[in-house]
Design a protein around this motif. Structure first.
Motif, PDB file in Angstrom:
ATOM      1  N   LEU A   1       0.848  -1.195   0.000  1.00 63.85           N
ATOM      2  CA  LEU A   1       0.000   0.000   0.000  1.00 63.85           C
ATOM      3  C   LEU A   1       0.876   1.235   0.000  1.00 63.85           C
ATOM      4  O   LEU A   1       1.760   1.367   0.850  1.00 63.85           O
ATOM      5  N   ARG A   2       0.620   2.132  -0.967  1.00 71.45           N
ATOM      6  CA  ARG A   2       1.416   3.344  -1.124  1.00 71.45           C
ATOM      7  C   ARG A   2       0.584   4.579  -0.792  1.00 71.45           C
ATOM      8  O   ARG A   2      -0.615   4.489  -0.545  1.00 71.45           O
ATOM      9  N   ARG A   3       1.230   5.737  -0.800  1.00 72.10           N
ATOM     10  CA  ARG A   3       0.515   6.985  -0.576  1.00 72.10           C
ATOM     11  C   ARG A   3      -0.598   7.137  -1.610  1.00 72.10           C
ATOM     12  O   ARG A   3      -0.433   6.790  -2.787  1.00 72.10           O
ATOM     13  N   ASN A   4      -1.727   7.685  -1.180  1.00 69.78           N
ATOM     14  CA  ASN A   4      -2.794   8.000  -2.113  1.00 69.78           C
ATOM     15  C   ASN A   4      -2.249   8.877  -3.237  1.00 69.78           C
ATOM     16  O   ASN A   4      -1.378   9.725  -3.002  1.00 69.78           O
ATOM     17  N   ASP A   5      -2.762   8.690  -4.442  1.00 69.51           N
ATOM     18  CA  ASP A   5      -2.222   9.454  -5.559  1.00 69.51           C
ATOM     19  C   ASP A   5      -2.454  10.957  -5.405  1.00 69.51           C
ATOM     20  O   ASP A   5      -1.721  11.767  -5.964  1.00 69.51           O
ATOM     21  N   SER A   6      -3.447  11.323  -4.593  1.00 73.42           N
ATOM     22  CA  SER A   6      -3.696  12.741  -4.324  1.00 73.42           C
ATOM     23  C   SER A   6      -2.742  13.297  -3.275  1.00 73.42           C
ATOM     24  O   SER A   6      -2.680  14.517  -3.072  1.00 73.42           O
ATOM     25  N   LEU A   7      -2.021  12.403  -2.590  1.00 72.31           N
ATOM     26  CA  LEU A   7      -1.152  12.749  -1.458  1.00 72.31           C
ATOM     27  C   LEU A   7      -1.944  13.373  -0.318  1.00 72.31           C
ATOM     28  O   LEU A   7      -1.394  14.077   0.538  1.00 72.31           O
ATOM     29  N   LYS A   8      -3.252  13.081  -0.269  1.00 66.85           N
ATOM     30  CA  LYS A   8      -4.115  13.591   0.784  1.00 66.85           C
ATOM     31  C   LYS A   8      -4.781  12.436   1.518  1.00 66.85           C
ATOM     32  O   LYS A   8      -5.018  11.378   0.950  1.00 66.85           O
ATOM     33  N   PHE A   9      -5.074  12.666   2.792  1.00 67.23           N
ATOM     34  CA  PHE A   9      -5.852  11.706   3.581  1.00 67.23           C
ATOM     35  C   PHE A   9      -7.287  11.759   3.093  1.00 67.23           C
ATOM     36  O   PHE A   9      -7.877  12.827   2.977  1.00 67.23           O
ATOM     37  N   ARG A  10      -7.865  10.593   2.797  1.00 71.27           N
ATOM     38  CA  ARG A  10      -9.238  10.528   2.294  1.00 71.27           C
ATOM     39  C   ARG A  10     -10.121   9.874   3.343  1.00 71.27           C
ATOM     40  O   ARG A  10      -9.820   8.775   3.820  1.00 71.27           O
ATOM     41  N   CYS A  11     -11.201  10.547   3.708  1.00 70.75           N
ATOM     42  CA  CYS A  11     -12.106  10.054   4.744  1.00 70.75           C
ATOM     43  C   CYS A  11     -13.547  10.352   4.317  1.00 70.75           C
ATOM     44  O   CYS A  11     -14.024  11.487   4.462  1.00 70.75           O
ATOM     45  N   HIS A  12     -14.216   9.341   3.749  1.00 68.78           N
ATOM     46  CA  HIS A  12     -15.587   9.525   3.263  1.00 68.78           C
ATOM     47  C   HIS A  12     -16.150   8.159   2.868  1.00 68.78           C
ATOM     48  O   HIS A  12     -15.426   7.155   2.818  1.00 68.78           O
ATOM     49  N   ASP A  13     -17.422   8.118   2.586  1.00 64.99           N
ATOM     50  CA  ASP A  13     -18.027   6.881   2.097  1.00 64.99           C
ATOM     51  C   ASP A  13     -17.539   6.578   0.684  1.00 64.99           C
ATOM     52  O   ASP A  13     -17.284   7.502  -0.107  1.00 64.99           O
ATOM     53  N   THR A  14     -17.416   5.296   0.389  1.00 64.94           N
ATOM     54  CA  THR A  14     -17.089   4.868  -0.968  1.00 64.94           C
ATOM     55  C   THR A  14     -18.039   3.750  -1.381  1.00 64.94           C
ATOM     56  O   THR A  14     -18.562   3.023  -0.542  1.00 64.94           O
ATOM     57  N   VAL A  15     -18.246   3.642  -2.663  1.00 63.15           N
ATOM     58  CA  VAL A  15     -19.058   2.548  -3.199  1.00 63.15           C
ATOM     59  C   VAL A  15     -18.119   1.464  -3.708  1.00 63.15           C
ATOM     60  O   VAL A  15     -17.213   1.738  -4.506  1.00 63.15           O
ATOM     61  N   LEU A  16     -18.311   0.246  -3.210  1.00 61.97           N
ATOM     62  CA  LEU A  16     -17.516  -0.902  -3.637  1.00 61.97           C
ATOM     63  C   LEU A  16     -18.379  -1.845  -4.443  1.00 61.97           C
ATOM     64  O   LEU A  16     -19.590  -1.958  -4.227  1.00 61.97           O
ATOM     65  N   ARG A  17     -17.756  -2.549  -5.351  1.00 62.26           N
ATOM     66  CA  ARG A  17     -18.425  -3.612  -6.106  1.00 62.26           C
ATOM     67  C   ARG A  17     -17.888  -4.954  -5.626  1.00 62.26           C
ATOM     68  O   ARG A  17     -16.673  -5.156  -5.537  1.00 62.26           O
ATOM     69  N   VAL A  18     -18.796  -5.855  -5.289  1.00 57.37           N
ATOM     70  CA  VAL A  18     -18.397  -7.192  -4.849  1.00 57.37           C
ATOM     71  C   VAL A  18     -18.002  -7.998  -6.081  1.00 57.37           C
ATOM     72  O   VAL A  18     -18.839  -8.310  -6.924  1.00 57.37           O
ATOM     73  N   GLU A  19     -16.719  -8.327  -6.189  1.00 59.16           N
ATOM     74  CA  GLU A  19     -16.213  -9.010  -7.372  1.00 59.16           C
ATOM     75  C   GLU A  19     -16.247 -10.530  -7.238  1.00 59.16           C
ATOM     76  O   GLU A  19     -16.277 -11.236  -8.237  1.00 59.16           O
ATOM     77  N   ASN A  20     -16.220 -11.027  -6.021  1.00 56.51           N
ATOM     78  CA  ASN A  20     -16.205 -12.478  -5.809  1.00 56.51           C
ATOM     79  C   ASN A  20     -16.934 -12.777  -4.505  1.00 56.51           C
ATOM     80  O   ASN A  20     -16.494 -12.366  -3.432  1.00 56.51           O
ATOM     81  N   ASN A  21     -18.072 -13.465  -4.612  1.00 57.00           N
ATOM     82  CA  ASN A  21     -18.809 -13.843  -3.400  1.00 57.00           C
ATOM     83  C   ASN A  21     -18.646 -15.321  -3.079  1.00 57.00           C
ATOM     84  O   ASN A  21     -19.329 -15.847  -2.207  1.00 57.00           O
ATOM     85  N   ASP A  22     -17.725 -15.966  -3.765  1.00 55.46           N
ATOM     86  CA  ASP A  22     -17.409 -17.370  -3.471  1.00 55.46           C
ATOM     87  C   ASP A  22     -16.253 -17.399  -2.482  1.00 55.46           C
ATOM     88  O   ASP A  22     -15.170 -17.912  -2.755  1.00 55.46           O
ATOM     89  N   ASN A  23     -16.511 -16.824  -1.316  1.00 53.00           N
ATOM     90  CA  ASN A  23     -15.459 -16.599  -0.340  1.00 53.00           C
ATOM     91  C   ASN A  23     -16.097 -16.546   1.043  1.00 53.00           C
ATOM     92  O   ASN A  23     -17.217 -16.069   1.184  1.00 53.00           O
ATOM     93  N   PRO A  24     -15.410 -17.043   2.082  1.00 53.52           N
ATOM     94  CA  PRO A  24     -15.988 -17.033   3.426  1.00 53.52           C
ATOM     95  C   PRO A  24     -16.368 -15.642   3.927  1.00 53.52           C
ATOM     96  O   PRO A  24     -17.238 -15.511   4.798  1.00 53.52           O
ATOM     97  N   PHE A  25     -15.748 -14.600   3.392  1.00 47.90           N
ATOM     98  CA  PHE A  25     -15.987 -13.245   3.870  1.00 47.90           C
ATOM     99  C   PHE A  25     -17.079 -12.513   3.106  1.00 47.90           C
ATOM    100  O   PHE A  25     -17.537 -11.454   3.540  1.00 47.90           O
ATOM    101  N   THR A  26     -17.493 -13.059   1.957  1.00 42.56           N
ATOM    102  CA  THR A  26     -18.413 -12.319   1.082  1.00 42.56           C
ATOM    103  C   THR A  26     -19.599 -13.150   0.601  1.00 42.56           C
ATOM    104  O   THR A  26     -20.351 -12.690  -0.250  1.00 42.56           O
ATOM    105  N   SER A  27     -19.787 -14.335   1.136  1.00 41.83           N
ATOM    106  CA  SER A  27     -20.778 -15.263   0.579  1.00 41.83           C
ATOM    107  C   SER A  27     -22.211 -14.758   0.674  1.00 41.83           C
ATOM    108  O   SER A  27     -23.073 -15.174  -0.109  1.00 41.83           O
ATOM    109  N   LEU A  28     -22.505 -13.869   1.601  1.00 41.44           N
ATOM    110  CA  LEU A  28     -23.874 -13.380   1.763  1.00 41.44           C
ATOM    111  C   LEU A  28     -24.160 -12.143   0.911  1.00 41.44           C
ATOM    112  O   LEU A  28     -25.284 -11.627   0.913  1.00 41.44           O
TER     113      LEU A  28
END
Length: 229
Positions: A102-129
């Motif tokens: 993990l490297r510095r954000n490309d903006s070189l700024k701390f980012r703190c806000h909601d983000t939208v994620l896409r579930v790419e793989n739900n065949d996993n113990p952490f994402t099956s639901l």
């Protein structure tokens, strides 16, 4: 199912993780200090966010050498569940339990806000639901969340379906919009967004709750199939 929440000097999301397990699952959970040398009594280890050892040298670079990390590696080898969130993700990459860095954000700024994620793989113990392709709202809070790996590693992650979350709108420059990955075995996950901060509507989102209930379901299914009561 018993959960351990690791605590390093500088951890600041350990309480959030503890409360998430307590409220979302009602399962036993303990804080475990970084000097611990035995995790055998736990089924899932949570490596929380924060600024372990002040992020000196490099994020997670010092925490990687804490005595408890030897036990985390043993737990992962035994097939137990390990989830590293934010600084916890950084620690897992430094420890070699997950590929990349993990490297510095490309903006070189701390980012703190909601983000939208896409579930790419739900065949996993952490994402099956979750549903594959489902979009979920999870907050971020990081200055070094820019995931990077070389082309060969990225190809391996893609081919093995080790990328479990991608950003819908990349906030930090991560390669291939990666927000979370798993090891090849599927029992170790690292992600920069904070699911423990999205387990109750009062927090603005409940979309992180399914990560914790997915882990519990996987553990119960494993024990039922093994005939353990």
């Amino acid at each position: 199912m018993k959960f351990a929440v690791l605590v390093f000097p500088g951890s600041n999301c350990d309480i959030d993780c503890y409360k998430a397990v307590e409220s979302a699952l009602g399962e036993p959970v303990d804080y475990v200090w970084h000097t611990a040398t035995d995790l055998s009594g736990y089924d899932c280890i949570l490596v929380p966010g924060g600024f372990s050892y002040g992020d000196y040298l490099r994020c997670g670079a010092i925490a990687r050498f804490a005595p408890v990390m030897n036990e985390v590696a043993k737990a992962a080898e035994e097939g137990k569940y390990v989830l590293g969130i934010c600084n916890g993700f950084q620690i897992l990459t430094e420890a070699g339990l997950l590929p990349g860095t993990l490297r510095r954000n490309d903006s070189l700024k701390f980012r703190c806000h909601d983000t939208v994620l896409r579930v790419e793989n739900n065949d996993n113990p952490f994402t099956s639901l979750y549903a594959e392709g489902e979009e979920i709202t999870i907050p971020i809070a990081h200055g070094e969340g820019n995931y990077y790996c070389d082309e060969d590693t990225l190809k391996q992650l893609q081919e093995n379906r080790q990328i479990i979350f991608r950003y819908s709108n990349n906030p930090n420059g991560s390669v291939d919009d990666i927000a979370g990955i798993t090891n090849e075995r599927g029992n170790v996950v690292g992600m920069m967004p904070h699911p423990e901060r999205a387990v109750d509507g009062l927090l603005g989102s409940e979309d992180g709750k399914k990560m914790f209930t997915s882990i519990l379901k996987a553990w119960r299914d494993r024990h039922e199939s093994a005939g353990v009561r």
